[in-house]
Design a protein around this motif. Sequence first.
Motif, PDB file in Angstrom:
ATOM      1  N   TYR A   1     -56.171  25.797   2.558  1.00 23.64           N
ATOM      2  CA  TYR A   1     -55.618  24.597   3.178  1.00 23.64           C
ATOM      3  C   TYR A   1     -54.797  23.761   2.206  1.00 23.64           C
ATOM      4  O   TYR A   1     -53.923  22.998   2.619  1.00 23.64           O
TER       5      TYR A   1
ATOM      6  N   VAL B   1     -45.445  26.619   9.478  1.00 20.96           N
ATOM      7  CA  VAL B   1     -46.896  26.604   9.658  1.00 20.96           C
ATOM      8  C   VAL B   1     -47.329  27.773  10.538  1.00 20.96           C
ATOM      9  O   VAL B   1     -48.455  28.281  10.403  1.00 20.96           O
TER      10      VAL B   1
ATOM     11  N   ARG C   1     -58.084  19.800  16.851  1.00 19.67           N
ATOM     12  CA  ARG C   1     -58.174  20.903  15.875  1.00 19.67           C
ATOM     13  C   ARG C   1     -59.589  21.462  15.801  1.00 19.67           C
ATOM     14  O   ARG C   1     -59.776  22.668  15.620  1.00 19.67           O
TER      15      ARG C   1
ATOM     16  N   SER D   1     -50.214  21.715  13.673  1.00 22.16           N
ATOM     17  CA  SER D   1     -50.044  21.522  12.230  1.00 22.16           C
ATOM     18  C   SER D   1     -48.680  20.944  11.879  1.00 22.16           C
ATOM     19  O   SER D   1     -48.467  20.516  10.746  1.00 22.16           O
TER      20      SER D   1
ATOM     21  N   MET E   1     -52.909  15.733   6.975  1.00 23.80           N
ATOM     22  CA  MET E   1     -53.295  17.140   6.939  1.00 23.80           C
ATOM     23  C   MET E   1     -54.775  17.286   6.624  1.00 23.80           C
ATOM     24  O   MET E   1     -55.432  18.225   7.087  1.00 23.80           O
TER      25      MET E   1
ATOM     26  N   LEU F   1     -56.610  17.239   9.819  1.00 22.24           N
ATOM     27  CA  LEU F   1     -56.529  18.543  10.473  1.00 22.24           C
ATOM     28  C   LEU F   1     -57.406  19.567   9.769  1.00 22.24           C
ATOM     29  O   LEU F   1     -58.093  20.365  10.413  1.00 22.24           O
TER      30      LEU F   1
END
Length: 412
Positions: free
Chosen positions: A123, A142, A230, A336, A351, A354
């Motif tokens: 990630y 992404v 998510r 994303s 992010m 997520l």
Amino acid sequence: MNNLANKIGLPANLLWGYLGILIFMMGDGMEQGWLSPYLIDRGLTIQQTATLFTLYGVTIAISSWFSGVLTETLNPRRTMLLGLVIYLIGTVLFISRGLGSLDITTLYITYALRGFGYPLFAYSFLVWISYVVPQESLGRAVGWFWFVFTGGLNVFGAFYSSWAIEKLGHISALWSAVLWVLIGALLALVFNKARFPANTASANSKWQELLKGLTIMKEEPKVALGGIVRVINTTAQFAFPVFLPVYMESHGFNTTQWLYIWGTIFTSNIAFNLIFGFVGDRMGWQKTIIWFGGVGCGLTTLLLYYSPQIGGGSYALVLAAGILWGACLAGYVPLSALVPSLVQKDKGAAMSVLNLGAGLAVFAGPAIVRIFIGSTGAEGVVWILAGLYFLSAVLTRFITIPGAKELKIDNG
């Protein structure tokens, strides 16, 4: 080569990183499809294996949240290296101590430790992408990330393990996975020469960045909604391996057949990760998530469960249902791109939300199985998972980008 990569939406300066993620995740995920039935065969209960995967998910969730802000604080290479080291320590202890003794406490602790590893590695690279790729092609970039991530974790990992457990045995197959992880790390950390914007903030500011991963959800509630969606996105992906192999076995499918089904599901998924990256950039990120992700996954989750009953144990029908579910799972890919675009700065913090959602899914899936399998059975668990997908479609309707122009990136 660089021109071709750029034309298909694959950032040329990050090519080695993408390949490294693919191979790293192949090693990391090779036991996912068979560990639960293997441990049950050795004497554990389905509730104990569900607890094992739940604890693993807790550490993945924690690590996933830290990955975004740590990437901004330390830079991607250092964060990815930290993830590699933790993964190696956890894996060695899990195989040698946990599986060696089958002591349930040791299994819980060592597998949970292992869970801190891959989110920091994978990630952090996703945050890297969000910073260096222009917004107009971010959906495709992404999409490529999830192509290699899922391709390694669920496709190459499943197909490799179906060969390795037969030829090498379960324990030796797990040891062989370490080699693939090291090769992937070499490509992503050494061969990959891409730069990351330097963070010149003070130490106090960097601690504030860590807190941003939480406070941004209050400042921009739509980011929090994106995090919830998510979580729902891959909850079933991590719930299914806990109970679905046992369910499929009751309808005549052995472990090897299940691994081929699982691998084929995610072969479909990685292909559609790319397709929905392009579709999202054109049709609209939000619409793609709602109809292909939420509604599509809800329907195909039910189809996958009932297909062995409908077809009388037909392998082809189960495979077809799985392919459709894997394709719809990719409908969430534009998330994303959508969520970081909700904020002008602090994209790493967005992010992180997520990434936290992705990690919580690893926890939520097995936890749902652990809580409900005894009272509702496999059928009840599947209906809960399908209901969550439909809920995600409703929630996504509220995730819009203020002032978005004719880029089809919010309402379409």
